[in-house]
Structures are given as structure tokens and as C-alpha cells.
Scaffold this motif. Structure first.
Motif, PDB file in Angstrom:
ATOM      1  N   ALA A  37       0.831  -1.209   0.000  1.00  0.00           N
ATOM      2  CA  ALA A  37       0.000   0.000   0.000  1.00  0.00           C
ATOM      3  C   ALA A  37       0.865   1.258   0.000  1.00  0.00           C
ATOM      4  N   SER A  38       1.922   1.248   0.797  1.00  0.00           N
ATOM      5  CA  SER A  38       2.824   2.396   0.845  1.00  0.00           C
ATOM      6  C   SER A  38       3.471   2.639  -0.513  1.00  0.00           C
ATOM      7  N   THR A  39       3.884   1.570  -1.169  1.00  0.00           N
ATOM      8  CA  THR A  39       4.538   1.695  -2.473  1.00  0.00           C
ATOM      9  C   THR A  39       3.559   2.173  -3.543  1.00  0.00           C
ATOM     10  N   VAL A  43       3.593   6.880  -0.557  1.00  0.00           N
ATOM     11  CA  VAL A  43       3.614   7.598   0.716  1.00  0.00           C
ATOM     12  C   VAL A  43       4.495   6.819   1.696  1.00  0.00           C
ATOM     13  N   PRO A  44       5.037   7.514   2.722  1.00  0.00           N
ATOM     14  CA  PRO A  44       5.976   6.840   3.627  1.00  0.00           C
ATOM     15  C   PRO A  44       5.313   5.997   4.720  1.00  0.00           C
ATOM     16  N   VAL A  62       4.189   0.487   8.460  1.00  0.00           N
ATOM     17  CA  VAL A  62       5.478   0.982   7.977  1.00  0.00           C
ATOM     18  C   VAL A  62       5.482   2.494   8.206  1.00  0.00           C
ATOM     19  N   GLY A  63       6.580   3.006   8.704  1.00  0.00           N
ATOM     20  CA  GLY A  63       6.738   4.439   8.879  1.00  0.00           C
ATOM     21  C   GLY A  63       6.256   4.992  10.204  1.00  0.00           C
ATOM     22  N   ILE A  64       5.715   4.142  11.099  1.00  0.00           N
ATOM     23  CA  ILE A  64       5.244   4.609  12.400  1.00  0.00           C
ATOM     24  C   ILE A  64       6.245   4.261  13.506  1.00  0.00           C
ATOM     25  N   VAL A 130      -3.188   4.996   4.594  1.00  0.00           N
ATOM     26  CA  VAL A 130      -1.875   5.511   4.201  1.00  0.00           C
ATOM     27  C   VAL A 130      -1.800   6.978   4.609  1.00  0.00           C
ATOM     28  N   LEU A 131      -0.594   7.435   4.973  1.00  0.00           N
ATOM     29  CA  LEU A 131      -0.415   8.812   5.447  1.00  0.00           C
ATOM     30  C   LEU A 131       0.859   9.410   4.859  1.00  0.00           C
TER      31      LEU A 131
END
Length: 368
Positions: A37-39, A43-44, A62-64, A130-131
Motif C-alpha cells: 500500500a505504501s509503495t 507515501v511513507p 510501515v513508517g510509524i 496511508v499517510l
């Protein structure tokens, strides 16, 4: 602004907790979803986020770099009150998130997009979201991909729940069958004590009891086994041997040794029946005159080797007369042969060592 509780909060929380997923370890099946989903959304940050009563808990992220945060800072707690998909292009301009301490800093969470994780009963339990740290917008392909991945997360969770419920039902059925069989076995023992005065009748009641107890033992082991369609050979044979020891005369000892390998249930019951019949015959023929002795049950092989169950006694009775085919003992012999044929095994009996010996050899399956 902290989100209000869901209108059907009690049912929603019960639905979430029925999945037994909160506070479980990270798993590749979910980690791969957030990475994809991030890819796809470029988004990071991406999260499988479950909204509990006082916290939001991340099954994957991912990213948290955390597994949970309080509801006061949760954007997803607002989303579960909304439609199936929510996109906030700039969190500082949305009244639901403008005063959120995670969104207020310049480098805070400025973009959010989330697809609901909705249970079959229609209640939302969380989101796949996603964020980004800057205002953003998804294109139609990215929105569709996020919705699709959210459905994949729910399919995985629903499948696990179905398997859990199936196992609970099977265990309950096994427990009831085991109890029913034990009741029947007790009834047979009662009738044997009242009406089994003739030797042939007494032997018939014994033969029936052995078959019932072998099946009851299998159901007990299934009830306790963590495997769906198998029991451990060592535990199962030792339990069978223990039951046989309980009914054996005090001068006969029954010993058992087997490897700790998984035994499919389709093989377990026939093995128990054959083993029980051999022990009963040894008690009658090898130790009938109160001579002390031992019956050994040994398992070997498994996997790519043929599984062998070897039963032998040291009663020094190297020959046994062939039983009358119409007698109870003759019926027992036919049942042993039929049970072996049922599982594609070979059965050999005859003199061996100090007494009598039986070898039950099963085909190599690679599974046991």
C-alpha cells in the motif's frame, strides 16, 4: 477533536475481539499488505489499524515505529464513523484533524486516506490507511488499490475466524462423542458383570469394550491435540497402553515406546484396535496361568520410512492354535486383518524372540 464512540460501540468491540487478533505478533501476511500500500500510493506511512475501546492498535505498519497510540490522536476513529473510504488532502484544514497533536506540527501528518475494515455483520473494526507528511491526493487507481487491499485484509481475518470457529466446533463434537463412547463402555462393562457368565459371552463383551475404548481414546486425543487431523503417535499409543494396563491382570505389564511423530486420524483408530487385540490375545494365551510377563508395544519409522508397530510378548508361547472362524477370537482375528487392509498395511504374526510377535507395517507416506 476526539471522535465520538461508534453508535453500536458494544457490538463493534465484540466483533473486533472475536477475531482474537489484538496484541498478536507481527505476521508477513499483513506486513506485506502495508508495504504494498505504501509503495502503490507513494507515501511513507501505511497501517493496518484496529480501533479498540481506548486505543488504536497496529497489526502491521510501515513508517510509524509503534504498535499502538491513544484514541485521542487517532484519525481512523473518525473514519469508522464515516463512509467506506475517506481521503483528507490536508489534515490542518479538516475540522476532524486540525487540532490533532500529530497533525499540527509542520512536519506532522498532513495527508490521510483510509479504507474501512468491515466485518461481515457490517460493523467497522478498523482501517487500512496511508499517510504522508505533506498534503497529497491519490489518483483513482491508488484509491481502488487501497480498497482492494483492505478487502484482502478482511478476507484473511475472516478466514482465520472461520478456522477458529471450526476448530471449536470440532473439539466440542469430539468431547461429546468421547463422553458418549465412555458411557457406552461403562454400560458394556455393567452388562458383562451381570450376564457374562459364559466364557464366550464374557469374551464377546471384552472385545466390544476394547473397540469402544480405542475409539474413545482417539476422540480424547483429538480433543486435546493442537493439530486438526492428527495425534502424536507416542502420546496416543501410550494412552492406549495405559487403558489396556488398567484392564490387564496384575501379573502382566504392558510397556510402550514410540517416536513423537504426527499420526493421521485415519490411521490411529485401526492401529489402536489391532494393538488392543494383540494384547488381549497375549493375556489369554501367553499369561493365562498367572505367569508374570510383559507385552511390549514399539513404534518405529515414519516420514519416508514405513511406520511399523511391533507388539511382542515374552510368554514363551511360540505357537498359537488357529481360532475357530465363528468364535469371538476368530472374529477378533478377522477384525485385525480388516483393520490392516483398511489402511493399506501388512500384518504378520508368529513366533518371535521369547514369545509371540506381531508386525504391522504401514506404507511410507512422508506425512507421519
Amino acid at each position: 477533536m476526539k471522535a465520538a464512540p461508534h453508535p453500536d460501540q458494544a457490538a463493534r468491540l465484540e466483533t473486533l475481539r472475536n477475531y482474537d487478533i489484538l496484541d498478536t505478533e507481527r505476521e508477513p501476511e499483513f506486513d506485506e499488505v502495508v508495504e504494498l500500500a505504501s509503495t502503490l500510493c507513494n507515501v511513507p506511512i501505511s497501517v493496518v489499524n484496529l480501533i479498540d475501546e481506548h486505543r488504536q492498535w497496529f497489526k502491521a505498519e510501515v513508517g510509524i515505529g509503534a504498535r499502538e497510540t491513544p484514541l485521542a490522536t487517532s484519525i481512523c476513529s473518525h473514519v469508522i464513523l464515516s463512509e467506506d473510504f475517506v481521503e483528507i488532502h490536508d489534515t490542518q484544514k479538516d475540522p476532524r484533524t486540525a487540532d490533532n497533536e500529530l497533525c499540527m506540527p509542520e512536519d506532522g501528518l498532513r495527508f490521510y486516506a483510509g479504507a474501512l475494515l468491515k466485518a461481515p455483520n457490517g460493523l467497522p473494526i478498523g482501517t487500512l490507511c496511508v499517510l504522508d507528511n505533506k498534503p497529497n491526493a491519490l489518483n483513482e487507481f491508488q484509491r481502488k488499490a487501497l480498497r482492494t487491499l483492505a478487502r484482502q485484509v478482511m478476507r484473511e481475518m475472516d478466514l482465520r475466524l472461520a478456522l477458529k470457529n471450526q476448530k471449536i466446533l470440532r473439539n466440542e463434537m469430539d468431547h461429546r462423542v468421547k463422553n458418549s463412547l465412555q458411557s457406552v463402555a461403562s454400560l458394556v462393562r455393567l452388562y458383562r458383570s451381570r450376564f457374562g457368565r459364559e466364557q464366550e459371552t464374557f469374551a464377546a463383551f471384552d472385545a466390544i469394550s476394547r473397540r469402544i475404548e480405542a475409539t474413545a481414546t482417539l476422540h480424547q486425543m483429538l480433543h486435546e491435540s493442537p493439530m486438526d487431523d492428527a495425534v502424536m503417535l507416542d502420546a496416543f499409543l501410550n494412552e492406549v497402553a495405559s487403558l489396556l494396563q488398567d484392564s490387564a491382570p496384575p501379573h502382566v505389564e504392558i510397556r510402550c515406546e514410540a517416536p513423537a511423530i504426527a499420526l493421521p486420524t485415519s490411521l490411529a483408530s485401526p492401529i489402536a484396535v489391532i494393538t488392543s487385540e494383540f494384547v488381549a490375545n497375549s493375556i489369554k494365551h501367553a499369561f493365562g496361568d498367572d505367569t508374570p510377563g510383559t507385552v511390549r508395544i514399539t513404534g518405529s519409522g515414519g516420514g519416508d520410512e514405513r511406520l511399523r508397530i511391533i507388539c511382542e510378548d515374552d510368554g514363551k508361547a511360540t505357537e498359537r492354535a488357529m481360532p475357530n472362524a465363528k468364535s469371538v477370537e476368530g472374529l477378533g482375528k478377522r477384525i485385525m486383518e480388516a483393520s490392516a487392509a483398511q489402511i493399506g498395511a501388512t500384518l504378520e504374526q508368529g513366533p518371535g524372540g521369547e514369545g509371540y510377535r506381531m508386525v504391522l507395517a504401514l506404507p511410507a507416506t512422508g506425512n507421519c
